[in-house]
Design a protein around this motif. Structure first.
Motif, mmCIF file in Angstrom:
data_model
loop_
_atom_site.group_PDB
_atom_site.id
_atom_site.type_symbol
_atom_site.label_atom_id
_atom_site.label_comp_id
_atom_site.label_asym_id
_atom_site.label_seq_id
_atom_site.Cartn_x
_atom_site.Cartn_y
_atom_site.Cartn_z
ATOM 1 N N LYS A 56 0.851 -1.187 0.000
ATOM 2 C CA LYS A 56 0.000 0.000 0.000
ATOM 3 C C LYS A 56 0.889 1.241 0.000
ATOM 4 O O LYS A 56 2.079 1.166 0.329
ATOM 5 C CB LYS A 56 -0.935 0.027 1.219
ATOM 6 C CG LYS A 56 -1.985 -1.056 1.217
ATOM 7 C CD LYS A 56 -2.968 -0.848 0.085
ATOM 8 C CE LYS A 56 -3.922 -1.998 -0.086
ATOM 9 N NZ LYS A 56 -4.756 -1.842 -1.276
ATOM 10 N N SER A 57 0.315 2.389 -0.326
ATOM 11 C CA SER A 57 1.001 3.679 -0.294
ATOM 12 C C SER A 57 2.296 3.657 -1.108
ATOM 13 O O SER A 57 3.331 4.165 -0.696
ATOM 14 C CB SER A 57 1.299 4.112 1.157
ATOM 15 O OG SER A 57 0.098 4.190 1.891
ATOM 16 N N CYS A 98 -9.113 -3.738 2.314
ATOM 17 C CA CYS A 98 -7.808 -3.211 1.881
ATOM 18 C C CYS A 98 -7.906 -2.537 0.505
ATOM 19 O O CYS A 98 -6.902 -2.384 -0.187
ATOM 20 C CB CYS A 98 -6.783 -4.342 1.818
ATOM 21 S SG CYS A 98 -6.311 -5.008 3.421
ATOM 22 N N ALA A 101 -5.868 2.612 -1.909
ATOM 23 C CA ALA A 101 -4.440 2.570 -2.261
ATOM 24 C C ALA A 101 -3.543 2.889 -1.070
ATOM 25 O O ALA A 101 -2.412 2.419 -0.989
ATOM 26 C CB ALA A 101 -4.161 3.543 -3.405
ATOM 27 N N ASP A 102 -4.055 3.666 -0.125
ATOM 28 C CA ASP A 102 -3.263 4.017 1.061
ATOM 29 C C ASP A 102 -3.647 3.215 2.304
ATOM 30 O O ASP A 102 -3.184 3.498 3.408
ATOM 31 C CB ASP A 102 -3.390 5.520 1.349
ATOM 32 C CG ASP A 102 -4.807 5.935 1.722
ATOM 33 O OD1 ASP A 102 -5.727 5.083 1.689
ATOM 34 O OD2 ASP A 102 -4.995 7.115 2.052
ATOM 35 N N GLY A 103 -4.491 2.205 2.142
ATOM 36 C CA GLY A 103 -4.900 1.356 3.261
ATOM 37 C C GLY A 103 -5.894 1.989 4.207
ATOM 38 O O GLY A 103 -6.275 1.379 5.211
ATOM 39 N N CYS A 190 -1.167 -4.283 3.860
ATOM 40 C CA CYS A 190 -2.512 -4.536 4.386
ATOM 41 C C CYS A 190 -2.963 -5.961 4.096
ATOM 42 O O CYS A 190 -2.631 -6.528 3.048
ATOM 43 C CB CYS A 190 -3.485 -3.549 3.725
ATOM 44 S SG CYS A 190 -5.204 -3.695 4.280
#
Length: 195
Positions: A56-57, A98, A101-103, A190
Motif C-alpha cells: 500500500k502507499s 484493503c 491505495a493508502d490502506g 494490508c
C-alpha cells in the motif's frame, strides 16, 4: 426335574460370565471412543486464518501472516519483505477492507473497549489492535510473533473476535502515546482477516 435345575443353573453361570466378558469389551470400546473424541476435540479447538499482505502507499512491502488459535490463545506469526531498515508498527484495524491505495479503508485501530491508544498491556489503556513495533533487517525482511488470550477467531465475543478486521504495517514506529494511533506514519501493507 433335578437335571433341569442343574441345566438352568449352568446356563445362568455361563450367561453371567458372558455378560461379564461383554461388559469388559464394552468398557474397552468406550475407552477407545473417549480417546478418539479427545483427539477430535483437540482439532476443533484450533482455528486458523492465513493471508498475504499486499503493498500500500506505493511501497513494495508484502508478506505472509497467520493467526492460529489453540486452547484460547491466539498467536500471530508474520514474515515481511520490502521494508526499510528499522522499526515499524503493526496494528489490527477496524475492517478487513484493503481496497484503498493508502490502506485507509481499514479504518482506525480495532478498539472494541474504547481505550486510549498505548503499548500492549499498559495500565493506562491500549487498543486490542495495538500489537506494537518490530524491527526490519537491512535486507528489508522481518518476522513478527505475538500471542494473547485477548483475541479469538470466530468466537461469539465481539471484544475478542478478530475475524473481519484488517492488519496494517506502518512506515514508522508507534510512539505509544500519540492519540489515537501512535503517529506511526503511512500504511504500507494490508491484509483482511477473513476466515
Amino acid at each position: 426335574m433335578k437335571n433341569i435345575k442343574i441345566l438352568v443353573l449352568a446356563l445362568t453361570v455361563v450367561g453371567f460370565y458372558n455378560c461379564k466378558d461383554a461388559k469388559k469389551e464394552a468398557d474397552k470400546v468406550n475407552t477407545e471412543m473417549d480417546s478418539e473424541m479427545e483427539k477430535v476435540a483437540e482439532v476443533v479447538t484450533t482455528n486458523r486464518i492465513s493471508m498475504l499482505m499486499e503493498p500500500k502507499s506505493d511501497s513494495e512491502v508484502s508478506g505472509e501472516v497467520s493467526f492460529v488459535e489453540n486452547d484460547g490463545i491466539v498467536t500471530v506469526t508474520a514474515t515481511f519483505t520490502g521494508l526499510t531498515e528499522g522499526e515499524h508498527a503493526i496494528h489490527i484495524h477496524q475492517t478487513a477492507d484493503c481496497s484503498a491505495a493508502d490502506g485507509s479503508s481499514t479504518g482506525g485501530h480495532w478498539n472494541p473497549t474504547n481505550e486510549p491508544h498505548g503499548k500492549w498491556g499498559d495500565a493506562k489503556g491500549y487498543h486490542k489492535g495495538d500489537i506494537g513495533n518490530f524491527t526490519a533487517e537491512s535486507d528489508g525482511t522481518a518476522t513478527v510473533e505475538f500471542s494473547t488470550d485477548q483475541w479469538c477467531i470466530s468466537c461469539d465475543e465481539d471484544n475478542k473476535n478478530i475475524v473481519g478486521k484488517g492488519l496494517i504495517v506502518h512506515q514508522g514506529a508507534d510512539d505509544f502515546t500519540s492519540q489515537p494511533s501512535g503517529a506511526a506514519g503511512a500504511r504500507i501493507s494490508c491484509a483482511g482477516l477473513i476466515q
